[in-house]
Write an enzyme that holds these catalytic residues in place. Structure first.
Site, PDB file in Angstrom:
ATOM      1  N   GLY A 234      -0.876   6.765   2.078  1.00  0.00           N
ATOM      2  CA  GLY A 234      -0.434   8.119   2.383  1.00  0.00           C
ATOM      3  C   GLY A 234      -1.284   8.856   3.404  1.00  0.00           C
ATOM      4  O   GLY A 234      -1.568  10.053   3.243  1.00  0.00           O
TER       5      GLY A 234
ATOM      6  N   ASN B  89       5.869  -1.509  11.485  1.00  0.00           N
ATOM      7  CA  ASN B  89       5.090  -1.043  10.349  1.00  0.00           C
ATOM      8  C   ASN B  89       5.447  -1.880   9.116  1.00  0.00           C
ATOM      9  O   ASN B  89       6.048  -2.945   9.238  1.00  0.00           O
ATOM     10  CB  ASN B  89       5.385   0.447  10.103  1.00  0.00           C
TER      11      ASN B  89
ATOM     12  N   ASN C  46      -4.041   6.625  16.802  1.00  0.00           N
ATOM     13  CA  ASN C  46      -2.756   6.708  16.113  1.00  0.00           C
ATOM     14  C   ASN C  46      -2.661   8.036  15.368  1.00  0.00           C
ATOM     15  O   ASN C  46      -3.543   8.368  14.571  1.00  0.00           O
ATOM     16  CB  ASN C  46      -2.662   5.514  15.153  1.00  0.00           C
TER      17      ASN C  46
ATOM     18  N   SER D 172       5.575   5.227   8.679  1.00  0.00           N
ATOM     19  CA  SER D 172       4.962   4.958   7.380  1.00  0.00           C
ATOM     20  C   SER D 172       5.947   5.337   6.281  1.00  0.00           C
ATOM     21  O   SER D 172       6.530   6.426   6.310  1.00  0.00           O
ATOM     22  CB  SER D 172       3.676   5.766   7.205  1.00  0.00           C
TER      23      SER D 172
ATOM     24  N   THR E  53      -3.268  -7.322   7.989  1.00  0.00           N
ATOM     25  CA  THR E  53      -3.288  -8.024   6.703  1.00  0.00           C
ATOM     26  C   THR E  53      -3.777  -9.457   6.859  1.00  0.00           C
ATOM     27  O   THR E  53      -4.459  -9.986   5.971  1.00  0.00           O
ATOM     28  CB  THR E  53      -1.892  -7.985   6.057  1.00  0.00           C
TER      29      THR E  53
ATOM     30  N   ASN F  33       0.835  -1.203   0.000  1.00  0.00           N
ATOM     31  CA  ASN F  33       0.000   0.000   0.000  1.00  0.00           C
ATOM     32  C   ASN F  33       0.865   1.246   0.000  1.00  0.00           C
ATOM     33  O   ASN F  33       1.971   1.259   0.543  1.00  0.00           O
ATOM     34  CB  ASN F  33      -0.967   0.007   1.194  1.00  0.00           C
ATOM     35  N   ARG F  34       0.340   2.264  -0.644  1.00  0.00           N
ATOM     36  CA  ARG F  34       0.939   3.600  -0.601  1.00  0.00           C
ATOM     37  C   ARG F  34      -0.182   4.621  -0.372  1.00  0.00           C
ATOM     38  O   ARG F  34      -0.289   5.629  -1.056  1.00  0.00           O
ATOM     39  CB  ARG F  34       1.730   3.897  -1.878  1.00  0.00           C
TER      40      ARG F  34
END
Length: 349
Positions: free
Chosen positions: A119, A254, A147, A183, A327, A116-117
């Site tokens: 953002g 992460n 968070n 991230s 996941t 994933n990206r």
């Protein structure tokens, strides 16, 4: 309980035929409907007894939901009632932002992985707090982690300003707060894991937390979420800094930028962080190193690549006091929660 657990394996082929992010949204919407109809209410009480303590907080069980699945805190009750001992939502930033252009989430089924990206796409702090306030999870005895991150257009030199704004906003509504500095999808964010940068940020956050604790007459634990792609020297530096600034917990880890485990698979070269099975061993290394350096000074939450009860137990054996899932839920469905709780309950006897 059996209806919900049997439904996910049946629904998975249809979900996996969709774009990954669309399937994510559809799944959350359907889960919310199931909760609203009362279909998930019994799941929370169907888990075996596995009480645990984390950062001074009393958990029903040490299996939590990782941040990222519910970025806006809109489904806390529905997710919590799958049987989690604690739920973490976000990442939230002070201002709403759309995140990176779509498509930005990709499945790698042969590796039980995602890339994933996203953002830090989210509706912003005000909407987030409103959602959290509507939740009944905490009033029912659930533990809630919030968070926080920085906006993409905030210069890295001013990142602390965003974290301080968000900390003040979420503090009255959280059982603990996680500072996300790991991230890979926000430019330069991981630079905040460096020794001087991390110490400066945590020093400011600890000062603000002390003021907030005095204002609200309650201590809210602070955790820091770190990457799996750290060298031993970097891990050692983090382990030295965290207790110095009164940090209560560290979340390891992460997503990873490494591609070794997914090389040659469709989507493997997409930009973004890899989550799922390829992260399990990487996070174990970080957890073991942290525990050897920290002793019992800081709690460790193990996350990354848990797709079975056995892997949850391995995280605990490496030195974690609790684990989180994300996941694995996409590949295994909600039955994974109970499997992990049972494995950890058995291991604690």
């Amino acid at each position: 309980m059996s209806i919900l657990f049997h439904a996910y394996p049946l629904a998975r082929p249809a979900l996996f035929a969709m774009d990954a992010e669309t399937a994510h949204e559809v799944t959350l919407a359907q889960l919310q409907r199931a909760y609203d109809c009362g279909l998930t209410r019994k799941l929370l009480h169907a888990q075996p007894e596995a009480p645990a303590t984390l950062m001074g907080l009393s958990l029903r069980n040490p299996v939590g939901l990782a941040a990222g699945l519910d970025k806006n805190g809109a489904h806390i009750d529905a997710l919590g009632n799958l049987g989690f001992g604690f739920v973490e939502v976000g990442t939230v930033t002070p201002r709403a932002q759309p995140g990176n252009p779509k498509p930005r989430m990709f499945r790698l089924p042969r590796a039980n992985a995602l890339i994933n990206r996203l953002g830090f796409n989210n509706q912003g702090l005000d909407a987030f707090i409103a959602n959290v306030q509507r939740s009944q999870w905490r009033s029912q005895g659930g533990i809630l982690g919030l968070n926080i991150g920085k906006n993409a257009d905030t210069p890295i030199e001013r990142a602390a300003e965003d974290y301080l704004i968000s900390l003040a906003g979420v503090y009255p509504h959280a059982d603990y707060v996680t500072v996300n500095i790991s991230s890979p999808n926000t430019k330069n964010l991981r630079a905040l894991q460096g020794g001087d940068e991390l110490s400066a940020l945590l020093g400011q956050l600890q000062e603000r937390r002390l003021a907030l604790a005095d204002q609200h007459q309650r201590h809210v634990p602070l955790a820091v979420k770190i990457a799996p792609d750290l060298s031993d020297d970097q891990i050692d530096a983090i382990a030295e800094i965290l207790p110095r600034h009164g940090i209560d917990g560290v979340i390891a880890t992460n997503t990873t930028l490494a591609r070794d485990a997914v090389q040659g698979l469709p989507h493997a070269e997409e930009a973004g962080g890899v989550s799922g099975a390829p992260v399990h061993e990487l996070s174990l290394r970080v957890i073991e190193r942290l525990r050897s350096r920290l002793g019992d000074a800081v709690a460790i939450i193990g996350v990354g690549g848990i797709l079975s009860g056995r892997q949850a137990s391995e995280k605990m054996a490496a030195g974690a006091q609790a684990v989180q899932l994300y996941t694995g839920l996409i590949y295994r469905g909600p039955a994974l929660v109970g499997e992990c709780v049972r494995a950890l309950a058995q291991g604690s006897r």
